[in-house]
Design a protein around this motif. Structure first.
Motif, PDB file in Angstrom:
ATOM      1  N   THR A  82      48.841  38.163  71.276  1.00  0.00           N
ATOM      2  CA  THR A  82      50.008  38.897  71.759  1.00  0.00           C
ATOM      3  C   THR A  82      50.044  38.885  73.290  1.00  0.00           C
ATOM      4  OG1 THR A  82      48.935  41.062  71.965  1.00  0.00           O
ATOM      5  CG2 THR A  82      49.792  40.459  69.786  1.00  0.00           C
ATOM      6  N   ARG A  83      51.163  39.337  73.819  1.00  0.00           N
ATOM      7  CA  ARG A  83      51.316  39.419  75.272  1.00  0.00           C
ATOM      8  C   ARG A  83      50.224  40.279  75.901  1.00  0.00           C
ATOM      9  NH1 ARG A  83      56.760  41.971  78.059  1.00  0.00           N
ATOM     10  NH2 ARG A  83      55.726  42.927  79.838  1.00  0.00           N
ATOM     11  N   GLY A  84      49.754  41.291  75.184  1.00  0.00           N
ATOM     12  CA  GLY A  84      48.696  42.164  75.700  1.00  0.00           C
ATOM     13  C   GLY A  84      47.295  41.640  75.471  1.00  0.00           C
ATOM     14  N   GLY A  85      47.148  40.452  74.860  1.00  0.00           N
ATOM     15  CA  GLY A  85      45.830  39.853  74.677  1.00  0.00           C
ATOM     16  C   GLY A  85      45.159  40.179  73.364  1.00  0.00           C
ATOM     17  N   HIS A  86      45.883  40.744  72.399  1.00  0.00           N
ATOM     18  CA  HIS A  86      45.299  41.102  71.103  1.00  0.00           C
ATOM     19  C   HIS A  86      45.486  39.969  70.096  1.00  0.00           C
ATOM     20  CE1 HIS A  86      44.712  45.378  72.228  1.00  0.00           C
ATOM     21  NE2 HIS A  86      45.761  45.144  73.004  1.00  0.00           N
ATOM     22  N   ASP A  87      44.485  39.789  69.246  1.00  0.00           N
ATOM     23  CA  ASP A  87      44.522  38.745  68.232  1.00  0.00           C
ATOM     24  C   ASP A  87      45.296  39.237  67.014  1.00  0.00           C
ATOM     25  OD1 ASP A  87      43.995  36.888  66.185  1.00  0.00           O
ATOM     26  OD2 ASP A  87      42.087  36.338  67.085  1.00  0.00           O
ATOM     27  N   TRP A  88      46.461  38.624  66.784  1.00  0.00           N
ATOM     28  CA  TRP A  88      47.307  39.004  65.658  1.00  0.00           C
ATOM     29  C   TRP A  88      47.479  37.851  64.667  1.00  0.00           C
ATOM     30  CZ3 TRP A  88      52.176  42.533  66.396  1.00  0.00           C
ATOM     31  CH2 TRP A  88      51.751  43.840  66.658  1.00  0.00           C
ATOM     32  N   THR A  89      46.493  36.990  64.605  1.00  0.00           N
ATOM     33  CA  THR A  89      46.579  35.855  63.694  1.00  0.00           C
ATOM     34  C   THR A  89      46.843  36.319  62.265  1.00  0.00           C
ATOM     35  OG1 THR A  89      44.920  34.782  65.103  1.00  0.00           O
ATOM     36  CG2 THR A  89      45.444  33.714  63.008  1.00  0.00           C
ATOM     37  N   HIS A  90      46.163  37.411  61.875  1.00  0.00           N
ATOM     38  CA  HIS A  90      46.292  37.907  60.497  1.00  0.00           C
ATOM     39  C   HIS A  90      47.662  38.507  60.223  1.00  0.00           C
ATOM     40  CE1 HIS A  90      45.243  41.350  62.960  1.00  0.00           C
ATOM     41  NE2 HIS A  90      45.612  42.168  61.998  1.00  0.00           N
ATOM     42  N   ARG A  91      48.410  38.879  61.276  1.00  0.00           N
ATOM     43  CA  ARG A  91      49.724  39.493  61.074  1.00  0.00           C
ATOM     44  C   ARG A  91      50.822  38.454  60.855  1.00  0.00           C
ATOM     45  NH1 ARG A  91      49.879  44.688  63.186  1.00  0.00           N
ATOM     46  NH2 ARG A  91      51.627  44.987  61.751  1.00  0.00           N
ATOM     47  N   LEU A 131      56.564  44.068  59.744  1.00  0.00           N
ATOM     48  CA  LEU A 131      55.181  44.351  60.113  1.00  0.00           C
ATOM     49  C   LEU A 131      54.746  45.763  59.727  1.00  0.00           C
ATOM     50  CD1 LEU A 131      55.249  42.676  63.631  1.00  0.00           C
ATOM     51  CD2 LEU A 131      53.859  41.913  61.695  1.00  0.00           C
ATOM     52  N   GLY A 132      55.633  46.512  59.077  1.00  0.00           N
ATOM     53  CA  GLY A 132      55.293  47.864  58.645  1.00  0.00           C
ATOM     54  C   GLY A 132      55.529  48.931  59.676  1.00  0.00           C
ATOM     55  N   GLY A 133      56.348  48.641  60.715  1.00  0.00           N
ATOM     56  CA  GLY A 133      56.620  49.634  61.747  1.00  0.00           C
ATOM     57  C   GLY A 133      55.499  49.706  62.757  1.00  0.00           C
ATOM     58  N   ARG A 134      55.715  50.523  63.802  1.00  0.00           N
ATOM     59  CA  ARG A 134      54.707  50.650  64.855  1.00  0.00           C
ATOM     60  C   ARG A 134      53.416  51.193  64.259  1.00  0.00           C
ATOM     61  NH1 ARG A 134      52.393  54.070  68.600  1.00  0.00           N
ATOM     62  NH2 ARG A 134      52.203  53.268  70.724  1.00  0.00           N
ATOM     63  N   GLY A 135      52.298  50.516  64.547  1.00  0.00           N
ATOM     64  CA  GLY A 135      51.016  50.927  64.002  1.00  0.00           C
ATOM     65  C   GLY A 135      50.810  50.474  62.570  1.00  0.00           C
ATOM     66  N   GLY A 136      51.799  49.790  62.005  1.00  0.00           N
ATOM     67  CA  GLY A 136      51.685  49.319  60.637  1.00  0.00           C
ATOM     68  C   GLY A 136      50.642  48.217  60.514  1.00  0.00           C
ATOM     69  N   LYS A 137      50.202  47.969  59.300  1.00  0.00           N
ATOM     70  CA  LYS A 137      49.154  46.976  59.053  1.00  0.00           C
ATOM     71  C   LYS A 137      49.646  45.811  58.211  1.00  0.00           C
ATOM     72  CE  LYS A 137      46.243  49.601  61.230  1.00  0.00           C
ATOM     73  NZ  LYS A 137      45.805  49.238  62.599  1.00  0.00           N
ATOM     74  N   ARG A 138      50.959  45.765  57.939  1.00  0.00           N
ATOM     75  CA  ARG A 138      51.479  44.716  57.091  1.00  0.00           C
ATOM     76  C   ARG A 138      51.468  43.365  57.794  1.00  0.00           C
ATOM     77  NH1 ARG A 138      57.233  46.346  54.955  1.00  0.00           N
ATOM     78  NH2 ARG A 138      57.136  44.128  54.426  1.00  0.00           N
ATOM     79  N   ILE A 139      51.457  42.301  56.994  1.00  0.00           N
ATOM     80  CA  ILE A 139      51.626  40.968  57.544  1.00  0.00           C
ATOM     81  C   ILE A 139      53.094  40.596  57.423  1.00  0.00           C
ATOM     82  CG2 ILE A 139      49.285  40.326  56.923  1.00  0.00           C
ATOM     83  CD1 ILE A 139      50.465  38.684  54.612  1.00  0.00           C
ATOM     84  N   SER A 140      53.559  39.717  58.285  1.00  0.00           N
ATOM     85  CA  SER A 140      54.960  39.313  58.260  1.00  0.00           C
ATOM     86  C   SER A 140      55.054  37.856  57.806  1.00  0.00           C
ATOM     87  CB  SER A 140      55.603  39.460  59.633  1.00  0.00           C
ATOM     88  OG  SER A 140      56.932  38.963  59.611  1.00  0.00           O
ATOM     89  N   THR A 141      55.577  37.654  56.620  1.00  0.00           N
ATOM     90  CA  THR A 141      55.816  36.292  56.141  1.00  0.00           C
ATOM     91  C   THR A 141      57.233  35.835  56.493  1.00  0.00           C
ATOM     92  OG1 THR A 141      56.460  37.178  53.984  1.00  0.00           O
ATOM     93  CG2 THR A 141      54.158  36.504  54.262  1.00  0.00           C
ATOM     94  N   GLU A 142      58.085  36.778  56.938  1.00  0.00           N
ATOM     95  CA  GLU A 142      59.462  36.432  57.309  1.00  0.00           C
ATOM     96  C   GLU A 142      59.570  35.904  58.741  1.00  0.00           C
ATOM     97  OE1 GLU A 142      60.003  40.494  55.132  1.00  0.00           O
ATOM     98  OE2 GLU A 142      58.400  39.434  56.178  1.00  0.00           O
ATOM     99  N   ALA A 143      58.584  36.244  59.584  1.00  0.00           N
ATOM    100  CA  ALA A 143      58.674  35.894  61.001  1.00  0.00           C
ATOM    101  C   ALA A 143      58.518  34.395  61.219  1.00  0.00           C
ATOM    102  CB  ALA A 143      57.615  36.643  61.796  1.00  0.00           C
TER     103      ALA A 143
END
Length: 352
Positions: A82-91, A131-143
């Motif tokens: 992400t722009r902030g440097g977090h790994d979101w591969t799983h999302r 993604l399940g909203g802010r703080g959500g843990k869902r993965i996005s298959t639509e993105a």
């Protein structure tokens, strides 16, 4: 000749060139004789401008409304940062899988993850819901990812190379007209002012203008500019106004921008969220309740909260007393997205 793709809206340097000195091979990447692959590159950010720069030095793209991502393709696998440097591969598993199929050993793509609505326009709220909203843990298959820059490819660091060259390689790497989870953000071969008018007529957020001869420089350098049809910025939620009749008891959100180290009240927003959003916002803000408001504001029905939640707000402009005009809530920004709260300066459009 610069290659340009004429995309319907949704339906050289004269300096002398010298070879660089031969670099020693990176022991961690012995097969790469040229440039070691960076662990992370801080993104180049677009500077907000009220008018479109014109002339042959500029190219134009659609302004996508989503999450900025860097996709790192490595022999060990794919990383989505992400722009902030977090790994979101799983999302974003669909984007990651598409990256694995691009047919290269090492690359870094810069782009925007979006969810498209029925009209083919990026929908920030739909992306958040996926993604399940802010703080959500869902993965996005639509993105899907609209790639607009190529920063590294098979041992070559392109960040010091002008944009026109980077685009040339990007268009070979991610061909135009694709329908997969990674697509090319195409250059729009129209006059900038005409393009902006057309973008606004069809309901887009705006366009991006990029200087063709600029290298890739991190931060808001002015090499990339954003010109918006409807203004959309991030503001801090500093509380809410209670209501006996509105959804979930939340009438409106109290918003603030930043001026130096201080918070400045910029008005409230009471539209754009449904009953589910309002219930979630109220419960979250109640947990952040404080007796010391971040802004000097008084009201019998006001509930103040610690400045923690950042909301994306679209609006039409400013009133004379410094409040947002015709504001509408779009959604909460993720901490990992590293969203910058609107900075109130002389050049920000905020009334003096």
């Amino acid at each position: 000749m610069v290659r340009r793709h004429a995309l319907p809206l949704l339906d050289t340097s004269m300096s002398s060139r010298q070879s660089r000195p031969i670099r020693k091979r990176d022991p961690d990447q012995p097969s790469l004789p040229f440039d070691p692959m960076p662990e992370r590159i801080e993104p180049c950010l677009a500077l907000l401008r009220p008018t479109v720069p014109v002339g042959p030095d500029w190219l134009y793209e659609v302004k996508w409304d989503g999450y900025r991502l860097a996709v790192h393709i490595e022999p060990e696998g794919v990383r989505i940062i992400t722009r902030g440097g977090h790994d979101w591969t799983h999302r974003f598993p669909t984007i990651a899988e598409a990256a694995r199929k691009l047919g290269t050993t090492r690359a870094i793509l810069d782009g925007e993850a979006v969810v498209l609505n029925g009209q083919g326009k990026s929908d920030f709220g739909a992306l958040q819901r996926s993604l399940g909203g802010r703080g959500g843990k869902r993965i996005s298959t639509e993105a899907i990812l609209f790639a607009f820059d190529l920063l590294y490819l098979d041992g070559h660091d392109f960040t010091r190379t002008e944009l026109s060259v980077r685009r040339h390689f990007l268009e070979d790497f991610v061909p135009a007209g694709g329908e997969g989870a990674i697509r090319l953000s195409e250059e729009l071969a129209l006059d900038g002012e005409i393009l902006l008018d057309h973008a606004c007529q069809v309901g887009l957020e705006g366009i991006i203008a990029k200087h063709r001869d600029a290298p890739y420089r991190s931060g808001r350098t002015g090499d990339w500019l954003k010109i918006k049809c409807v203004q959309s910025e991030s503001f801090m939620i500093v509380g809410y106004e209670q209501s006996k009749t509105a959804r979930g008891g939340l009438g409106s959100l109290l918003l603030a921008g930043r001026r130096g180290y201080d918070w400045v009240y910029v008005g409230s927003v009471g539209t754009g969220f449904n009953a589910k959003d309002a219930d979630h916002l109220k419960r979250t803000l109640d947990r952040l309740k404080t007796s010391k408001p971040a802004v000097p504001l008084k009201g019998k029905r006001f509930v103040f909260a610690q400045p923690t939640l950042i909301a994306e707000i679209k609006f039409r402009g400013w009133t004379d007393d410094g409040n947002l005009r015709h504001a509408s809530y779009k959604g909460l920004r993720e901490i990992q997205d590293n969203a910058a709260v609107f900075e109130i300066t002389n050049g920000s459009g905020y009334p003096p």
